[in-house]
Write an enzyme that holds these catalytic residues in place. Structure first.
Site, PDB file in Angstrom:
ATOM      1  N   GLU A 100      -5.838  54.876  96.678  1.00  0.00           N
ATOM      2  CA  GLU A 100      -5.327  56.052  97.381  1.00  0.00           C
ATOM      3  C   GLU A 100      -4.886  57.138  96.404  1.00  0.00           C
ATOM      4  OE1 GLU A 100      -1.894  54.849  99.603  1.00  0.00           O
ATOM      5  OE2 GLU A 100      -0.771  54.248  97.820  1.00  0.00           O
TER       6      GLU A 100
ATOM      7  N   ASP B 185       1.978  46.549  93.955  1.00  0.00           N
ATOM      8  CA  ASP B 185       1.262  47.430  93.036  1.00  0.00           C
ATOM      9  C   ASP B 185       1.082  46.830  91.652  1.00  0.00           C
ATOM     10  OD1 ASP B 185       0.952  49.571  94.876  1.00  0.00           O
ATOM     11  OD2 ASP B 185       3.010  50.181  94.519  1.00  0.00           O
TER      12      ASP B 185
END
Length: 398
Positions: free
Chosen positions: A240, A142
């Site tokens: 997402e 991430d």
């Protein structure tokens, strides 16, 4: 007197976390002060339960394969240590295991939650005056750990995503009239991964939506319509974790993990159905899912080397007497140098994709993102790749 060390992995696996383990092992071998290195099975749970493995029992040829092995070879875990002020039972078990095995150095390899675990251990050891060094080794696709230029795992995932995006673009461009393809990419809070889809330029997404910009469904439909009417196809990359103005996820699963994180997944398919319903275009939702974090075949050379060096630095810093820190990477003259910073500062903070790396409309990246990403894959050049991106025949020649 010689002491031992222990290493553990936690959180989501990556293509290169095992390269950091390789770096730790190879650095430990250089220092007589450390008799051996133990490996925790399933992260902090292995330390709590005294489920450890002496690395000396592992054949060297298996250790050498770590740099091309994905996932978390020692086993991972998502386990939240309670505050020791409220309940120190697990902390006492950990201290007993450390004493039993004469361990003075702990290396925790993970992301935000792992750094929180390290911070708690550091503070507990300080409270009870127990001499054990705690060092964090960064790992997260991430790229959202603060005070480091980027994190091991991110370049490999960025490389995978960009190459998949380029392939999807080629697939869709071969038809007279193509689809709207909506590619869902991981990223709960930060849009670094989704932004990396732009590295497929000029075959990158027409539209990119990240959690840092509130998502407006009507504006999204307008954007798609504008692109489709011009090109007769449209490629969209979406995080997402995109949210509405009231900070609600566009689409979630019902379940939550042990850290109370809402489980995500499915927003790409949801938006595809929205486009078909409202605009009546042929549309497909594509979820990259687990492949984007652990696809070893496209692991980045930069990423592997940096992960190894982060492991080596962790050992070096611990032997220099440092504790309560995480290894960091700093950019100087477009090169990476290694340093460290406090777990107190790093744990439980998020590095967001800066607004100036997103275009004015909020639906793609800006040139500053390409500038930032320029060093992430610059070792990935050979007959097949240019800066990490596969070379394809140019369609205008055919």
């Amino acid at each position: 007197m010689k002491y031992n060390a222990v290493y553990g992995q936690s959180g989501g696996p990556t293509s290169v976390i095992n390269s950091s383990l390789y770096g730790v092992i190879e650095e430990v071998k250089k220092h007589e002060e450390i008799e051996t290195l133990f490996l925790m099975h399933n992260g902090i749970k292995g330390l709590i339960n005294d489920d450890l493995k002496d690395y000396r029992e592992i054949p060297q040829n298996e250790i050498d394969l770590l740099t091309q092995t994905p996932s978390a070879i020692c086993g991972s875990v998502r386990h939240k240590l309670a505050s020791f002020e409220e309940n120190d039972e697990e902390y006492q078990k950990i201290v007993n295991v450390l004493k039993e095995h004469n361990i003075k150095y702990i290396y925790l390899n993970g992301g935000n939650d792992s750094m929180d675990t390290g911070k708690k251990l550091f503070n507990y050891f300080k409270k009870i005056n127990f001499d054990c060094k705690v060092i964090g080794i960064p790992k997260t696709i991430d790229n959202d750990l603060i005070l480091t230029d980027h994190t091991p795992g991110y370049p490999s995932s960025a490389k995978f995503i960009a190459n998949v995006i380029k392939s999807i673009s080629y697939d869709n461009d071969c038809y007279i009239k193509g689809r709207v393809n909506i590619v869902e990419i991981m990223g709960r809070d930060a849009g670094w991964l989704t932004a990396s889809s732009a590295l497929a330029y000029p075959y990158g997404p027409d539209l990119i939506y990240v959690p840092e910009i509130y998502f407006d469904a009507n504006k999204f439909l307008e954007d798609v319509k504008t692109i489709y009417e011009k090109k007769h196809r449209c490629l969209v990359a979406v995080s997402e974790g995109i949210r509405t103005k009231d900070n609600k996820f566009i689409f979630t699963q019902k379940a939550k993990d042990v850290f109370s994180h809402q489980q995500l997944g499915g927003v790409g398919v949801y938006l595809a159905s929205l486009v078909e319903e409202k605009l009546h275009y042929s549309t497909r939702g594509i979820e990259l899912s687990l492949l984007q974090r652990c696809y070893a075949q496209t692991a980045s050379k930069n990423d592997i080397d940096e992960a190894i060096e982060c492991g080596r630095k962790a050992v070096q810093y611990s032997l220099n007497g440092l504790t309560g820190i995480m290894v960091t990477m700093e950019r100087k003259d477009n090169k990476i140098e290694y340093n460290y910073n406090s777990l107190e500062k790093i744990a439980n903070s998020i590095k967001f994709l800066p607004r100036n790396m997103i275009n004015e409309k909020g639906n793609n990246v800006s040139p500053l993102f390409f500038e930032y990403a320029s060093i992430l894959l610059n070792k990935d050049n050979d007959d097949k790749y240019e800066n990490g991106i596969l070379k394809f025949s140019k369609k205008n020649y055919f």
